[in-house]
Design a protein around this motif. Structure first.
Motif, PDB file in Angstrom:
ATOM      1  N   LEU A  84       0.866  -1.109   0.136  1.00 30.55           N
ATOM      2  CA  LEU A  84       0.041  -0.233  -0.051  1.00 30.55           C
ATOM      3  C   LEU A  84       0.874   1.108  -0.246  1.00 30.55           C
ATOM      4  O   LEU A  84       0.610   2.065  -0.860  1.00 30.55           O
ATOM      5  N   ARG A  85       2.035   1.446   0.977  1.00 20.37           N
ATOM      6  CA  ARG A  85       2.713   2.350   0.888  1.00 20.37           C
ATOM      7  C   ARG A  85       3.485   2.679  -0.457  1.00 20.37           C
ATOM      8  O   ARG A  85       3.587   3.739  -0.882  1.00 20.37           O
ATOM      9  N   ARG A  86       3.867   1.515  -1.163  1.00 24.71           N
ATOM     10  CA  ARG A  86       4.529   1.715  -2.455  1.00 24.71           C
ATOM     11  C   ARG A  86       3.620   2.197  -3.426  1.00 24.71           C
ATOM     12  O   ARG A  86       4.069   2.834  -4.419  1.00 24.71           O
ATOM     13  N   LYS A  87       2.333   2.138  -3.394  1.00 24.59           N
ATOM     14  CA  LYS A  87       1.282   2.493  -4.355  1.00 24.59           C
ATOM     15  C   LYS A  87       0.887   3.848  -4.088  1.00 24.59           C
ATOM     16  O   LYS A  87       0.542   4.494  -4.837  1.00 24.59           O
ATOM     17  N   THR A  88       0.865   4.172  -2.537  1.00 22.42           N
ATOM     18  CA  THR A  88       0.521   5.458  -2.206  1.00 22.42           C
ATOM     19  C   THR A  88       1.250   6.489  -2.415  1.00 22.42           C
ATOM     20  O   THR A  88       1.134   7.532  -2.912  1.00 22.42           O
ATOM     21  N   ILE A  89       2.556   6.408  -2.024  1.00 20.56           N
ATOM     22  CA  ILE A  89       3.565   7.333  -1.944  1.00 20.56           C
ATOM     23  C   ILE A  89       3.825   7.994  -3.045  1.00 20.56           C
ATOM     24  O   ILE A  89       3.938   9.129  -3.527  1.00 20.56           O
ATOM     25  N   PRO A  90       3.962   7.115  -4.414  1.00 20.67           N
ATOM     26  CA  PRO A  90       3.858   7.722  -5.510  1.00 20.67           C
ATOM     27  C   PRO A  90       3.062   8.672  -5.909  1.00 20.67           C
ATOM     28  O   PRO A  90       3.056   9.819  -6.590  1.00 20.67           O
ATOM     29  N   MET A  91       1.718   8.417  -5.566  1.00 20.80           N
ATOM     30  CA  MET A  91       0.364   9.105  -6.148  1.00 20.80           C
ATOM     31  C   MET A  91       0.607  10.472  -5.024  1.00 20.80           C
ATOM     32  O   MET A  91       0.196  11.409  -5.668  1.00 20.80           O
ATOM     33  N   VAL A  92       0.841  10.461  -3.827  1.00 21.48           N
ATOM     34  CA  VAL A  92       1.046  11.728  -3.083  1.00 21.48           C
ATOM     35  C   VAL A  92       2.211  12.455  -3.469  1.00 21.48           C
ATOM     36  O   VAL A  92       1.858  13.735  -3.977  1.00 21.48           O
ATOM     37  N   GLU A  93       3.223  11.924  -4.014  1.00 21.02           N
ATOM     38  CA  GLU A  93       4.315  12.725  -4.753  1.00 21.02           C
ATOM     39  C   GLU A  93       4.031  13.357  -5.914  1.00 21.02           C
ATOM     40  O   GLU A  93       4.268  14.527  -6.157  1.00 21.02           O
ATOM     41  N   ALA A 103       1.673  16.326  -5.315  1.00 18.86           N
ATOM     42  CA  ALA A 103       2.569  17.380  -4.843  1.00 18.86           C
ATOM     43  C   ALA A 103       3.252  18.199  -5.964  1.00 18.86           C
ATOM     44  O   ALA A 103       3.178  19.424  -6.021  1.00 18.86           O
ATOM     45  N   LEU A 104       3.667  17.486  -6.804  1.00 20.31           N
ATOM     46  CA  LEU A 104       4.418  17.948  -7.946  1.00 20.31           C
ATOM     47  C   LEU A 104       3.557  18.620  -8.770  1.00 20.31           C
ATOM     48  O   LEU A 104       3.870  19.685  -9.291  1.00 20.31           O
ATOM     49  N   GLN A 105       2.381  18.137  -9.125  1.00 21.19           N
ATOM     50  CA  GLN A 105       1.316  18.684  -9.831  1.00 21.19           C
ATOM     51  C   GLN A 105       0.941  20.085  -9.217  1.00 21.19           C
ATOM     52  O   GLN A 105       0.893  21.106  -9.860  1.00 21.19           O
TER      53      GLN A 105
END
Length: 85
Positions: A27-36, A39-41
């Motif tokens: 879940l962390r591996r899936k969620t962290i890129p989405m959060v990042e 943030a980048l957007q």
């Protein structure tokens, strides 16, 4: 209770814990890129708006400097001196 039954009962909580760990890691591996990515957007949008605002203010300043330069160039010095005297 047989030996195999005892062994199976003692391993079940550990396997559940390991399974939970794997699920959390996944879940962390899936969620962290989405959060990042979000943030980048947001940063991209903020910096994009900043650049547009700066470009507009510089364009306005350039327009005013151009008008001032044209006014200075169109001045007739002799006519101004004659009107003062």
């Amino acid at each position: 209770m047989s030996f195999i039954g005892q062994y199976a009962d003692t391993e079940t909580p550990d396997l559940k814990g390991a399974s939970s760990s794997l699920q959390i890691t996944w879940l962390r591996r899936k969620t962290i890129p989405m959060v990042e990515s979000g943030a980048l957007q947001r940063q991209r949008k903020i910096f994009g708006e900043f650049v547009v605002i700066e470009m507009l203010s510089h364009a306005k300043a350039f327009e005013l400097y151009t008008l001032a330069y044209q006014s200075i160039q169109s001045m007739d010095e002799e006519a101004d001196l004659e009107s003062m005297c």
